[in-house]
Design a protein around this motif. Sequence first.
Motif, PDB file in Angstrom:
ATOM      1  N   ALA A  91      19.302   6.771  -2.001  1.00 28.52           N
ATOM      2  CA  ALA A  91      19.631   7.391  -3.290  1.00 28.52           C
ATOM      3  C   ALA A  91      18.722   8.596  -3.516  1.00 28.52           C
ATOM      4  O   ALA A  91      17.538   8.569  -3.189  1.00 28.52           O
ATOM      5  N   GLU A  92      19.289   9.636  -4.090  1.00 31.22           N
ATOM      6  CA  GLU A  92      18.524  10.862  -4.303  1.00 31.22           C
ATOM      7  C   GLU A  92      18.923  11.500  -5.630  1.00 31.22           C
ATOM      8  O   GLU A  92      20.098  11.515  -6.000  1.00 31.22           O
ATOM      9  N   VAL A  93      17.934  11.983  -6.340  1.00 26.06           N
ATOM     10  CA  VAL A  93      18.172  12.725  -7.580  1.00 26.06           C
ATOM     11  C   VAL A  93      17.630  14.130  -7.380  1.00 26.06           C
ATOM     12  O   VAL A  93      16.442  14.314  -7.098  1.00 26.06           O
ATOM     13  N   THR A  94      18.488  15.116  -7.501  1.00 28.08           N
ATOM     14  CA  THR A  94      18.073  16.498  -7.289  1.00 28.08           C
ATOM     15  C   THR A  94      17.522  17.096  -8.582  1.00 28.08           C
ATOM     16  O   THR A  94      17.699  16.546  -9.673  1.00 28.08           O
ATOM     17  N   GLU A  95      16.881  18.235  -8.433  1.00 31.00           N
ATOM     18  CA  GLU A  95      16.377  18.963  -9.598  1.00 31.00           C
ATOM     19  C   GLU A  95      17.533  19.359 -10.511  1.00 31.00           C
ATOM     20  O   GLU A  95      17.416  19.337 -11.741  1.00 31.00           O
ATOM     21  N   GLU A  96      18.658  19.692  -9.887  1.00 35.40           N
ATOM     22  CA  GLU A  96      19.842  20.076 -10.659  1.00 35.40           C
ATOM     23  C   GLU A  96      20.365  18.899 -11.478  1.00 35.40           C
ATOM     24  O   GLU A  96      20.794  19.063 -12.627  1.00 35.40           O
ATOM     25  N   ASP A  97      20.330  17.692 -10.886  1.00 37.03           N
ATOM     26  CA  ASP A  97      20.759  16.486 -11.610  1.00 37.03           C
ATOM     27  C   ASP A  97      19.900  16.280 -12.859  1.00 37.03           C
ATOM     28  O   ASP A  97      20.407  16.009 -13.952  1.00 37.03           O
ATOM     29  N   LEU A 222      17.467   7.912 -10.986  1.00 36.85           N
ATOM     30  CA  LEU A 222      17.374   7.232  -9.689  1.00 36.85           C
ATOM     31  C   LEU A 222      17.696   5.753  -9.838  1.00 36.85           C
ATOM     32  O   LEU A 222      18.435   5.186  -9.022  1.00 36.85           O
ATOM     33  N   GLN A 223      17.175   5.136 -10.877  1.00 38.57           N
ATOM     34  CA  GLN A 223      17.460   3.717 -11.108  1.00 38.57           C
ATOM     35  C   GLN A 223      18.951   3.498 -11.328  1.00 38.57           C
ATOM     36  O   GLN A 223      19.535   2.545 -10.806  1.00 38.57           O
ATOM     37  N   GLY A 224      19.569   4.401 -12.084  1.00 40.71           N
ATOM     38  CA  GLY A 224      21.007   4.291 -12.319  1.00 40.71           C
ATOM     39  C   GLY A 224      21.811   4.436 -11.040  1.00 40.71           C
ATOM     40  O   GLY A 224      22.754   3.674 -10.794  1.00 40.71           O
ATOM     41  N   LYS A 225      21.434   5.413 -10.214  1.00 47.39           N
ATOM     42  CA  LYS A 225      22.134   5.612  -8.940  1.00 47.39           C
ATOM     43  C   LYS A 225      21.969   4.402  -8.030  1.00 47.39           C
ATOM     44  O   LYS A 225      22.920   3.965  -7.371  1.00 47.39           O
ATOM     45  N   GLN A 226      20.766   3.867  -7.986  1.00 50.53           N
ATOM     46  CA  GLN A 226      20.517   2.710  -7.125  1.00 50.53           C
ATOM     47  C   GLN A 226      21.292   1.489  -7.606  1.00 50.53           C
ATOM     48  O   GLN A 226      21.811   0.718  -6.787  1.00 50.53           O
ATOM     49  N   ASN A 227      21.382   1.312  -8.914  1.00 49.18           N
ATOM     50  CA  ASN A 227      22.173   0.197  -9.448  1.00 49.18           C
ATOM     51  C   ASN A 227      23.644   0.338  -9.056  1.00 49.18           C
ATOM     52  O   ASN A 227      24.285  -0.636  -8.635  1.00 49.18           O
ATOM     53  N   ASP A 228      24.173   1.551  -9.183  1.00 48.49           N
ATOM     54  CA  ASP A 228      25.575   1.791  -8.816  1.00 48.49           C
ATOM     55  C   ASP A 228      25.793   1.575  -7.321  1.00 48.49           C
ATOM     56  O   ASP A 228      26.797   0.972  -6.905  1.00 48.49           O
ATOM     57  N   MET A 229      24.850   2.071  -6.518  1.00 50.46           N
ATOM     58  CA  MET A 229      24.958   1.898  -5.069  1.00 50.46           C
ATOM     59  C   MET A 229      24.949   0.420  -4.694  1.00 50.46           C
ATOM     60  O   MET A 229      25.718  -0.025  -3.832  1.00 50.46           O
ATOM     61  N   LYS A 233      28.022  -1.466  -2.935  1.00 52.04           N
ATOM     62  CA  LYS A 233      27.784  -2.010  -1.599  1.00 52.04           C
ATOM     63  C   LYS A 233      28.124  -3.492  -1.549  1.00 52.04           C
ATOM     64  O   LYS A 233      28.740  -3.970  -0.577  1.00 52.04           O
ATOM     65  N   VAL A 234      27.741  -4.223  -2.585  1.00 55.50           N
ATOM     66  CA  VAL A 234      28.043  -5.656  -2.628  1.00 55.50           C
ATOM     67  C   VAL A 234      29.552  -5.874  -2.595  1.00 55.50           C
ATOM     68  O   VAL A 234      30.057  -6.758  -1.878  1.00 55.50           O
ATOM     69  N   GLU A 235      30.289  -5.072  -3.357  1.00 58.78           N
ATOM     70  CA  GLU A 235      31.748  -5.220  -3.376  1.00 58.78           C
ATOM     71  C   GLU A 235      32.352  -4.933  -2.008  1.00 58.78           C
ATOM     72  O   GLU A 235      33.271  -5.630  -1.564  1.00 58.78           O
ATOM     73  N   SER A 236      31.836  -3.921  -1.319  1.00 61.58           N
ATOM     74  CA  SER A 236      32.372  -3.601   0.011  1.00 61.58           C
ATOM     75  C   SER A 236      32.016  -4.687   1.021  1.00 61.58           C
ATOM     76  O   SER A 236      32.809  -5.010   1.916  1.00 61.58           O
ATOM     77  N   LEU A 237      30.824  -5.276   0.878  1.00 61.17           N
ATOM     78  CA  LEU A 237      30.420  -6.341   1.801  1.00 61.17           C
ATOM     79  C   LEU A 237      31.221  -7.617   1.566  1.00 61.17           C
ATOM     80  O   LEU A 237      31.438  -8.401   2.500  1.00 61.17           O
ATOM     81  N   LYS A 238      31.663  -7.826   0.338  1.00 63.08           N
ATOM     82  CA  LYS A 238      32.500  -8.994   0.053  1.00 63.08           C
ATOM     83  C   LYS A 238      33.839  -8.901   0.780  1.00 63.08           C
ATOM     84  O   LYS A 238      34.464  -9.919   1.084  1.00 63.08           O
ATOM     85  N   GLU A 239      34.268  -7.679   1.042  1.00 67.61           N
ATOM     86  CA  GLU A 239      35.507  -7.498   1.802  1.00 67.61           C
ATOM     87  C   GLU A 239      35.269  -7.707   3.296  1.00 67.61           C
ATOM     88  O   GLU A 239      36.187  -8.042   4.046  1.00 67.61           O
ATOM     89  N   LYS A 240      34.023  -7.514   3.710  1.00 67.70           N
ATOM     90  CA  LYS A 240      33.689  -7.638   5.132  1.00 67.70           C
ATOM     91  C   LYS A 240      33.330  -9.073   5.506  1.00 67.70           C
ATOM     92  O   LYS A 240      33.678  -9.553   6.594  1.00 67.70           O
ATOM     93  N   TYR A 241      32.626  -9.761   4.604  1.00 64.85           N
ATOM     94  CA  TYR A 241      32.181 -11.126   4.879  1.00 64.85           C
ATOM     95  C   TYR A 241      32.793 -12.075   3.849  1.00 64.85           C
ATOM     96  O   TYR A 241      32.856 -11.757   2.666  1.00 64.85           O
ATOM     97  N   LYS A 242      33.203 -13.222   4.303  1.00 66.69           N
ATOM     98  CA  LYS A 242      33.889 -14.177   3.445  1.00 66.69           C
ATOM     99  C   LYS A 242      32.923 -14.808   2.446  1.00 66.69           C
ATOM    100  O   LYS A 242      31.867 -15.316   2.822  1.00 66.69           O
ATOM    101  N   VAL A 243      33.287 -14.767   1.173  1.00 61.89           N
ATOM    102  CA  VAL A 243      32.498 -15.393   0.115  1.00 61.89           C
ATOM    103  C   VAL A 243      33.363 -16.446  -0.557  1.00 61.89           C
ATOM    104  O   VAL A 243      34.482 -16.159  -0.987  1.00 61.89           O
TER     105      VAL A 243
END
Length: 247
Positions: A91-97, A222-229, A233-243
């Motif tokens: 995750a990255e937060v730019t000066e512009e952000d 940064l915290q917001g971006k990391q939370n979203d990421m 990611k968890v949702e995409s992994l749920k499609e990859k691995y059976k839960v």
Amino acid sequence: MSKVLASVNGKSITENDLDFLLSTIPPQQAAAYSSPEAKQGLLEELIAHELFYFEALDNNIEEDETFKKELELTKEKLIKSYSISSYLMKAEVTEEDAQAFYDENPQNFKENQQYSASHILVDTKEEHDEVLEAINAGGSFEDLAQEHSKCPSNAKGGDLGYFAKGQMVKEFDDALETMDINEIKGDVKTTYGFHIIKLTDKKPESTLAYGDVRDKIKSYLLQGKQNDMFVDKVESLKEKYKVEYTK
């Protein structure tokens, strides 16, 4: 190369090892370990750990079933933690952000009007009137505050320093609203008693400069971006691995 402080069974203990141990001590306690004697005590602790380590190896601890289970659990926790932290580090937060957030959310960076005032707090109207009369007769506000005020600020001549509008009780705040700088106002009654107030400075509402809040903005974004990421990611992994959820 870091200076070697001691060795145990041929394994070196260096200044870097000692510094790392010091870094794990809470700051409020670290000062107690600044003397040579205290550092020697920490070195002895490192030596003790190494002695236990080598004895454990001699006793074939790696073949112990309980140890194997603990090691596997520790390994699993480390893999999970490292995997998550490594992913979120992308995750990255730019000066512009940060600048854009500052420009688009000016209400978040407002500072309320600030007052600087002193006061004398007494219990009774009679004492209030006597002190106010002494002030009007030319008595020193600061000296009278030290002598009569029951507020802890009496030690500073009644000085309360700077505080934001709305921080004091309503009656006190309302009185300040109508006062000019260096004006003294009595007959201000609150649940604490009777106040005589001296307004020493007033700062209007202002907006914090971008440079003063830049780091906080970046940390927030940064915290917001990391939370979203993490969620994505968890949702995409749920499609990859059976839960499976069990009731």
